[in-house]
Scaffold this motif. Structure first.
Motif, PDB file in Angstrom:
ATOM      1  N   CYS A 108      -8.562  -8.462  -7.444  1.00 50.52           N
ATOM      2  CA  CYS A 108      -6.967  -7.829  -7.347  1.00 50.52           C
ATOM      3  C   CYS A 108      -6.311  -9.032  -7.615  1.00 50.52           C
ATOM      4  N   CYS A 129      -7.981  -0.558  -1.332  1.00 48.00           N
ATOM      5  CA  CYS A 129      -6.981  -1.289  -1.929  1.00 48.00           C
ATOM      6  C   CYS A 129      -6.841  -2.713  -1.046  1.00 48.00           C
ATOM      7  N   CYS A 161      -9.853  -5.057  -2.005  1.00 49.80           N
ATOM      8  CA  CYS A 161      -9.907  -5.511  -3.143  1.00 49.80           C
ATOM      9  C   CYS A 161     -11.250  -5.156  -3.660  1.00 49.80           C
ATOM     10  N   CYS A 209      -3.777  -1.280  -7.057  1.00 50.46           N
ATOM     11  CA  CYS A 209      -4.653  -0.865  -6.257  1.00 50.46           C
ATOM     12  C   CYS A 209      -5.901   0.358  -6.874  1.00 50.46           C
ATOM     13  N   THR A 225       1.087  -1.195   0.067  1.00 50.20           N
ATOM     14  CA  THR A 225       0.155   0.109  -0.113  1.00 50.20           C
ATOM     15  C   THR A 225       0.832   1.404   0.105  1.00 50.20           C
TER      16      THR A 225
END
Length: 274
Positions: free
Chosen positions: A40, A25, A28, A46, A16
């Motif tokens: 993802c 992110c 997902c 992301c 991240t």
């Protein structure tokens, strides 16, 4: 062990650094709504955009310890079976909508919050798990708790439980495994997630105590000390509880158990529930 034996690991690593919306992110988030690992896949980026000051590529390594014991007497070795029971009835993932008040945690928030220095009305502005705060993060009234539960009939031969653990996501409160036999119900084990509490923003999070993230989950080592018996026809239920302030997408509630044939033991067994 054969020299040709393969040892595999299923690791879902999400970086991240430089991500503008961390919550989207790590959950997902999908374009059509909700969240799922399918949104993802390996090599994906992301959702939510990236910051201008992107970090350079980085390599990660996994370190682990392997324990073994010499088998001097194979008569004392018992077969072990491993099962995963999904509270979402094998859906694997599910979404938790927000049904209770919440706000962004920022300097000036009240009472039970942990204020963050140099933050805006949106917290850090990057939507970390610690940016969100419920009306009271330490109390969960019934209308602020989402429950996911699944029940199964044990059709296999009698077994003893020797190990149990849970897999949960951020937002989880707990998850339990219970058994019903002859109209008597008993909770065999409840696993509880531990959340990081050290607020180190805006510096890097402290490894192992990341603020607002799950840093560990209790297991059933103590609860299964007496090797609980599961008999053919018993009803097993896995129940997970998540808080609903704010929302949580793509969460899981998996309860893993390891068993060995009950015929190998001569222990009395009865449910203690009255």
């Amino acid at each position: 062990v054969s020299p040709f034996t393969e040892w595999l690991a299923n690791i879902h690593l999400i970086r991240t650094d430089g991500v503008a919306n961390v919550k989207n992110c790590i959950e997902c988030v999908c374009d059509q709504g909700g969240g799922s690992e399918a949104c993802c896949p390996d090599g994906s980026k992301c959702p939510g955009g990236l910051l201008d000051d992107l970090p350079r590529a980085k390599k990660y390594k996994l370190a682990y310890s392997v324990f073994w014991e010499e088998l001097n007497n194979t008569k004392n070795i018992l077969p072990l079976n491993y099962y995963t029971i999904d509270a979402a009835a094998c859906q694997l993932e599910f979404n938790i909508p927000a049904t209770c008040p919440w706000s962004y945690r920022h300097s000036g928030t009240t009472a039970n919050s942990i204020a963050l220095n140099r933050t805006s009305l949106l917290g850090t502005g990057r939507f970390f798990p610690f940016d969100y705060i419920g009306a009271d993060d330490n109390v969960f009234p019934s209308h602020c708790i989402a429950t996911k539960s699944w029940t199964m009939n044990w059709t296999s031969p009698d077994v003893r439980l020797v190990f149990g653990k849970g897999h949960l996501h951020i937002g989880a409160i707990n998850m339990s495994l219970s058994i019903r036999r002859n109209n008597l119900q008993e909770t065999l084990c409840t696993v509880i997630p531990q959340y990081g509490t050290t607020n180190n923003w805006p510096n890097k999070q402290i490894a192992g105590d990341e603020f607002g993230y799950i840093t560990g989950i209790s297991n059933c080592d103590i609860a299964f000390t007496h090797l609980p018996l599961i008999q053919t026809g018993d009803i097993l239920t896995v129940t997970a509880h998540y808080r609903t302030a704010p929302w949580f997408y793509g969460v899981m509630a998996l309860f893993d158990i390891a068993t060995t044939p009950a015929a190998a033991f001569l222990l009395p067994e009865k449910l203690t529930t009255t």
